[in-house]
Design a protein around this motif. Structure first.
Motif, PDB file in Angstrom:
ATOM      1  N   THR A  35       0.811  -1.212   0.000  1.00  0.00           N
ATOM      2  CA  THR A  35       0.000   0.000   0.000  1.00  0.00           C
ATOM      3  C   THR A  35       0.847   1.266   0.000  1.00  0.00           C
ATOM      4  O   THR A  35       0.312   2.373  -0.034  1.00  0.00           O
ATOM      5  CB  THR A  35      -0.915   0.025   1.241  1.00  0.00           C
ATOM      6  N   ASN A  36       2.171   1.094   0.081  1.00  0.00           N
ATOM      7  CA  ASN A  36       3.105   2.223   0.132  1.00  0.00           C
ATOM      8  C   ASN A  36       2.805   3.157   1.309  1.00  0.00           C
ATOM      9  O   ASN A  36       2.919   4.381   1.195  1.00  0.00           O
ATOM     10  CB  ASN A  36       3.075   3.011  -1.184  1.00  0.00           C
ATOM     11  N   VAL A  37       2.416   2.554   2.435  1.00  0.00           N
ATOM     12  CA  VAL A  37       2.074   3.310   3.641  1.00  0.00           C
ATOM     13  C   VAL A  37       3.174   3.151   4.677  1.00  0.00           C
ATOM     14  O   VAL A  37       3.674   2.044   4.899  1.00  0.00           O
ATOM     15  CB  VAL A  37       0.726   2.833   4.221  1.00  0.00           C
ATOM     16  N   ASN A  56      -1.120   5.789  10.857  1.00  0.00           N
ATOM     17  CA  ASN A  56      -1.275   5.034   9.601  1.00  0.00           C
ATOM     18  C   ASN A  56      -1.352   3.524   9.772  1.00  0.00           C
ATOM     19  O   ASN A  56      -1.170   2.785   8.790  1.00  0.00           O
ATOM     20  CB  ASN A  56      -0.141   5.372   8.623  1.00  0.00           C
ATOM     21  N   GLY A  57      -1.624   3.038  10.954  1.00  0.00           N
ATOM     22  CA  GLY A  57      -1.765   1.601  11.135  1.00  0.00           C
ATOM     23  C   GLY A  57      -1.400   1.165  12.533  1.00  0.00           C
ATOM     24  O   GLY A  57      -1.185   1.980  13.424  1.00  0.00           O
ATOM     25  N   ASN A  75      -4.270  -1.489   4.984  1.00  0.00           N
ATOM     26  CA  ASN A  75      -4.386  -0.149   4.418  1.00  0.00           C
ATOM     27  C   ASN A  75      -5.099   0.763   5.407  1.00  0.00           C
ATOM     28  O   ASN A  75      -6.310   0.968   5.329  1.00  0.00           O
ATOM     29  CB  ASN A  75      -5.136  -0.195   3.084  1.00  0.00           C
ATOM     30  N   ASP A 107      -3.982   3.971   6.149  1.00  0.00           N
ATOM     31  CA  ASP A 107      -3.422   5.313   5.971  1.00  0.00           C
ATOM     32  C   ASP A 107      -4.407   6.355   6.493  1.00  0.00           C
ATOM     33  O   ASP A 107      -5.595   6.324   6.177  1.00  0.00           O
ATOM     34  CB  ASP A 107      -3.143   5.541   4.483  1.00  0.00           C
TER      35      ASP A 107
END
Length: 368
Positions: A226-228, A255-256, A276, A278
């Motif tokens: 997810t590029n998070v 963000n998680g 995900n 974010d």
């Protein structure tokens, strides 16, 4: 005859030197008892009465050792396997050494460098901050401070300084947090699948000297799918007044979450079970105390995880503050064996209104 005796004496002497230079220790913890657990989420419930295990401390056995290389330098290793006492099955997803598998070098003057699977810095440094010493199931401070809930990373290199008048600093980097590190392939005629390794950074500083213990930690993990970037900082301290020891902590996660908290035995209840997340922001707080009573110790804490903003994918979801109230007692039967009792109640579990989680149990723990 004299030569034989002399040879025997020399062999015994060399054996003594080898034993002094190299040591291997077998150790472990066995923890089991009887308890009651219940999870309520709206009309759905899950409950169980019977054997509980690994409540105060996760069941484990391990090997650790060192070899003296001279000039204050040592080769060190630790292999630790977790298991379920009730079934004998391996824990940590069936890994042989799922709790820890590290090899390193240690020096009296410069510290220790390890490579392999082990816990992050927060999980190492917050044991003295939590009244329940990062144990006792949902009473664990890591239930609301997810970055200190015995977070383990694969493929990690970690450095920790020696103790300088109570101060110690540590930092680690994981090249792939879970599973074998994958390849980043670039070959003619083949599409590049891109680097899919989730990487993580963990760092922190602690001070333990006399009655005072304090720790400040930071973790960051990048989820490639997810590029998070999931981030968390945590600050805590404890002070021993002899009659009572006070504990407190504060932290924030973005963000998680780094680890799961209360177990979702019903299934599909936890809205934050995905990767995900974010936009999520959670503030965490803990107040607690421990007090010696007779040949044992009273343990108590209140902790809260306060969602200050929803993840982008759950903007319309109403998230509530999770609060956990826990009370426990340990009684020493010997230096290695103790009895314990625990009662813990979570309100608004999984940040959901009316979701509740209850744990009550008694058990025995033996260390060898």
């Amino acid at each position: 005859m004299k030569k034989t005796l002399l040879a025997a004496a020399l062999i015994a002497g060399f054996a003594g030197v080898a034993q002094a230079e190299t040591s291997v220790t077998l150790y472990g913890i066995l923890d089991g008892g009887i308890g009651y657990q219940k999870l309520e989420a709206g009309p759905a419930t899950a409950k169980k009465t019977g054997i509980i295990n690994g409540i105060q401390s996760g069941n484990r056995w391990g090997l650790k050792g060192s070899e003296d290389l001279g000039n204050g330098l040592r080769a060190v290793f630790q292999l630790e396997s977790g298991f379920d006492l009730g079934t004998g099955n391996s824990a940590q997803g069936g890994r042989l050494f799922g709790r820890q598998a590290t090899l390193g070098l240690a020096g009296d003057s410069w510290g220790q460098l390890d490579v392999g699977r082990q816990t992050n810095i927060g999980s190492k440094y917050f044991g003295a901050i939590d009244p329940f010493a990062l144990g006792f199931n949902q009473a664990n401070v890591g239930t609301t401070f997810s970055a200190v809930n015995t977070v383990r990373y694969d493929n990690m290199v970690m450095y920790q300084t020696p103790n300088f008048s109570g101060f110690q600093f540590g930092a680690g980097y994981s090249f792939s947090t879970n599973g074998n590190q994958g390849w980043d392939i670039d070959a003619p005629g083949r599409a590049n699948p891109n680097d899919t390794n989730n990487r993580a950074v963990t760092t922190g500083i602690r001070y333990v000297n006399g009655p005072l213990a304090a720790a400040l930690t930071y973790d960051q993990s990048k989820i490639k799918a997810t590029n998070v970037n999931v981030k968390s900082w945590n600050l805590g301290g404890a002070y021993d007044f002899e009659v009572v020891k006070a504990h407190a902590a504060i932290g924030q996660t973005h963000n998680g979450l780094f680890s799961s908290g209360i177990s979702d035995e019903i299934g599909g209840v936890n809205p934050l079970s995905g990767i995900n997340l974010d936009g999520l922001k959670v503030n965490s707080y803990m107040l607690g105390l421990t007090a010696p009573i007779g040949n044992g110790k009273l343990l108590a804490s209140w902790q809260m995880a306060d969602p200050r903003s929803n993840p982008d994918v759950l903007v319309a979801t109403d998230l509530e503050k999770t609060q956990i109230y826990s009370l426990g007692y340990t009684y020493g039967l010997s230096k290695r064996t103790n009895l314990y009792a625990i009662g813990s109640y979570a309100k608004n579990a999984f940040f959901l209104d009316s979701a509740k989680s209850t744990l009550v149990g008694v058990g025995v723990r033996h260390q060898f």
